[in-house]
Design a protein around this motif. Sequence first.
Motif, PDB file in Angstrom:
ATOM      1  N   UNK A   8       0.825  -1.205   0.000  1.00 39.67           N
ATOM      2  CA  UNK A   8       0.000   0.000   0.000  1.00 39.67           C
ATOM      3  C   UNK A   8       0.861   1.258   0.000  1.00 39.67           C
ATOM      4  N   UNK A   9       0.465   2.223  -0.789  1.00 46.52           N
ATOM      5  CA  UNK A   9       1.233   3.465  -0.861  1.00 46.52           C
ATOM      6  C   UNK A   9       1.004   4.295   0.390  1.00 46.52           C
ATOM      7  N   UNK A  10       2.057   4.975   0.794  1.00 47.87           N
ATOM      8  CA  UNK A  10       1.963   5.824   1.978  1.00 47.87           C
ATOM      9  C   UNK A  10       1.135   7.069   1.666  1.00 47.87           C
ATOM     10  N   UNK A  11       0.284   7.463   2.602  1.00 45.06           N
ATOM     11  CA  UNK A  11      -0.483   8.688   2.365  1.00 45.06           C
ATOM     12  C   UNK A  11       0.442   9.909   2.368  1.00 45.06           C
ATOM     13  N   UNK A  12       0.115  10.852   1.539  1.00 47.47           N
ATOM     14  CA  UNK A  12       0.910  12.073   1.457  1.00 47.47           C
ATOM     15  C   UNK A  12       0.489  13.017   2.578  1.00 47.47           C
ATOM     16  N   UNK A  13       1.367  13.158   3.558  1.00 43.67           N
ATOM     17  CA  UNK A  13       1.059  14.010   4.706  1.00 43.67           C
ATOM     18  C   UNK A  13       1.469  15.459   4.483  1.00 43.67           C
ATOM     19  N   UNK A  14       2.053  15.745   3.316  1.00 45.11           N
ATOM     20  CA  UNK A  14       2.552  17.095   3.062  1.00 45.11           C
ATOM     21  C   UNK A  14       1.469  18.162   3.192  1.00 45.11           C
ATOM     22  N   UNK A  15       0.253  17.969   2.636  1.00 49.65           N
ATOM     23  CA  UNK A  15      -0.753  19.036   2.792  1.00 49.65           C
ATOM     24  C   UNK A  15      -1.169  19.256   4.236  1.00 49.65           C
ATOM     25  N   UNK A  16      -1.167  18.185   5.046  1.00 43.27           N
ATOM     26  CA  UNK A  16      -1.525  18.341   6.457  1.00 43.27           C
ATOM     27  C   UNK A  16      -0.452  19.134   7.192  1.00 43.27           C
ATOM     28  N   UNK A  17       0.806  18.764   6.924  1.00 36.06           N
ATOM     29  CA  UNK A  17       1.917  19.494   7.546  1.00 36.06           C
ATOM     30  C   UNK A  17       1.886  20.956   7.135  1.00 36.06           C
ATOM     31  N   UNK A  18       1.657  21.212   5.839  1.00 34.57           N
ATOM     32  CA  UNK A  18       1.621  22.588   5.348  1.00 34.57           C
ATOM     33  C   UNK A  18       0.503  23.376   6.032  1.00 34.57           C
ATOM     34  N   UNK A  19      -0.690  22.795   6.068  1.00 34.94           N
ATOM     35  CA  UNK A  19      -1.834  23.510   6.646  1.00 34.94           C
ATOM     36  C   UNK A  19      -1.621  23.795   8.128  1.00 34.94           C
ATOM     37  N   UNK A  20      -1.107  22.811   8.858  1.00 32.05           N
ATOM     38  CA  UNK A  20      -0.892  23.006  10.295  1.00 32.05           C
ATOM     39  C   UNK A  20       0.162  24.078  10.548  1.00 32.05           C
ATOM     40  N   UNK A  21       1.268  24.015   9.802  1.00 29.40           N
ATOM     41  CA  UNK A  21       2.330  25.009   9.985  1.00 29.40           C
ATOM     42  C   UNK A  21       1.848  26.404   9.601  1.00 29.40           C
ATOM     43  N   UNK A  22       1.074  26.502   8.515  1.00 28.57           N
ATOM     44  CA  UNK A  22       0.562  27.799   8.078  1.00 28.57           C
ATOM     45  C   UNK A  22      -0.378  28.396   9.117  1.00 28.57           C
ATOM     46  N   UNK A  23      -1.282  27.586   9.642  1.00 32.14           N
ATOM     47  CA  UNK A  23      -2.229  28.080  10.648  1.00 32.14           C
ATOM     48  C   UNK A  23      -1.484  28.583  11.875  1.00 32.14           C
ATOM     49  N   UNK A  24      -0.515  27.813  12.343  1.00 35.30           N
ATOM     50  CA  UNK A  24       0.244  28.236  13.520  1.00 35.30           C
ATOM     51  C   UNK A  24       1.005  29.527  13.241  1.00 35.30           C
ATOM     52  N   UNK A  25       1.591  29.653  12.053  1.00 32.70           N
ATOM     53  CA  UNK A  25       2.322  30.865  11.709  1.00 32.70           C
ATOM     54  C   UNK A  25       1.379  32.076  11.688  1.00 32.70           C
ATOM     55  N   UNK A  26       0.195  31.915  11.109  1.00 36.60           N
ATOM     56  CA  UNK A  26      -0.765  33.022  11.056  1.00 36.60           C
ATOM     57  C   UNK A  26      -1.255  33.404  12.458  1.00 36.60           C
ATOM     58  N   UNK A  27      -1.430  32.407  13.329  1.00 45.68           N
ATOM     59  CA  UNK A  27      -1.821  32.684  14.714  1.00 45.68           C
ATOM     60  C   UNK A  27      -0.751  33.506  15.409  1.00 45.68           C
ATOM     61  N   UNK A  28       0.511  33.162  15.163  1.00 43.84           N
ATOM     62  CA  UNK A  28       1.607  33.926  15.776  1.00 43.84           C
ATOM     63  C   UNK A  28       1.609  35.360  15.273  1.00 43.84           C
TER      64      UNK A  28
END
Length: 501
Positions: A8-28
């Motif tokens: 089974x192919x690994x799920x691409x977690x890149x969009x989750x990482x991007x969204x979480x990091x972006x949200x935290x950066x905007x909160x800061x």
Amino acid sequence: MSVSKAAPSRPNRAPIVFAAALVLMCVIWFLGFAVRISLNQDTDIVARAGISRVLNGGFSDFRATTFLILVAVSCYVLCLLALRKRFRHDFAAAIGGTVLAGCSMLPAMPLTSPDAVHLAADVRTFWLQHKDPTNFDGVPAKFDDPVANEVRVFRNQPSGYGPLAYAIGGAPIPFAGDSFRANLLGQKVMGGIFLTLTALAAGLLARRLGQNAALVAGIVGLNPMMTWQFPGDGHNDAMMAFFGVVALGLVIEPGWRLRGAGVVAGLASAACKYALVLASPVVAAYWWPRYRYPLAFLAAAGGGLVLMLYVLGIGPVQNGALGPAGAIIQTSPWRWLQLWFDTGSQGNDRLVVASYMLYLFILGFIMIYHRLETKTDLVAAVGVAMTFFLYFCSPGYHPWYIVWCLPFAALSNSRWLMVGAVAFTLTAFLPILALNWQITLGDAWHIGNPVEWSTALMWLATAAAAYVGWRGRDWTHLGRSASTKAAGPKFAARQRKRAGA
């Protein structure tokens, strides 16, 4: 009969990482800075700018601010790692993230520079008073205007941008009316818009060059220093950078109609601010490679003539609009020479001339020896020229100037240049923090000259990052030709010897 099952192919977690990091950066940006240091502060504090004027709790505020910036920088790096892996709609995510980060910073007062206050008055001088803000007749002190009256810093000094910068910068005036804060917010909005447009243009050009468009756009648009300086502090250099990226995207094409349009876009960039003119001779070397040597000579002669006019006091220096181009500021390594040799005003002028002479030498070296065979070669050469100018040859360097080189470094497809330029932007926070809390650092950590030490650390860390990015890679793009035939028989013989021929 057994049937093998595919793993089974690994799920691409890149969009989750991007969204979480972006949200935290905007909160800061929003809760950590915009809410705490908002435009609702006392008018005098807003007009003078400076984060430590509001966060005046000493070392505890310095520590908290440093921590927030470190988290924002970490979020930025995570966003870039996610964009590097690529995911569906990643380019749109990078541009949308740029908009969100910029909007998160808009409510903040100018954090470390009062230039946006002066600029808000200057565009009104241009549009409402019909005066030239680059002359002493157009300084804020000359007019009884609701915004000009609030200018505190450089009140009797002219501005130093081009006419197109004032023309476009006047767009918020019909919406802002005579409100000081609304006009200041308008300049911050313009800074955010043109930062976004610069990231968009760089990403689209990267796509044409076969590069990762989302990563290039993210390097520029999501960069914490760019967010801090443009939607945060309201600088307008991103306007010049946008037209510069558009110009470069056109001049790399083979048809002269598109190249002519690129020249027009380049003139628009120069009509906002002069800086990218410094790299324009590289374009000529790309267009006419057979004439590299005479073109390099002409570039050196033209630059020498400008320096002679500066020494003689002819041209923009007469009306005071030269600004940082003729200054030695505290966060430049040229300041160290100023301190070591205890130069007077005449000596300072000599240091400024020396810095630009050094750039003319670097420019000539790039024009003659940098490979200019492909479109990416030209982009990389422009990136090298502008990055080296800011890093080595700009005694009046300010951190928002890094937008002059960042899009081109991001487009260079050269790891050492990309890593070095990004490090340049992020380590630029060190002297910013030191400038705002230099007394606190002296009292708490007993550091003498904290600004000079932080500047040295910034320059050394940038060099180290560029070296790490370069290590183990071939610098053949600095050769005049990729072919051994064009490089000459001696080079070909050496290559055959290395290959065991």
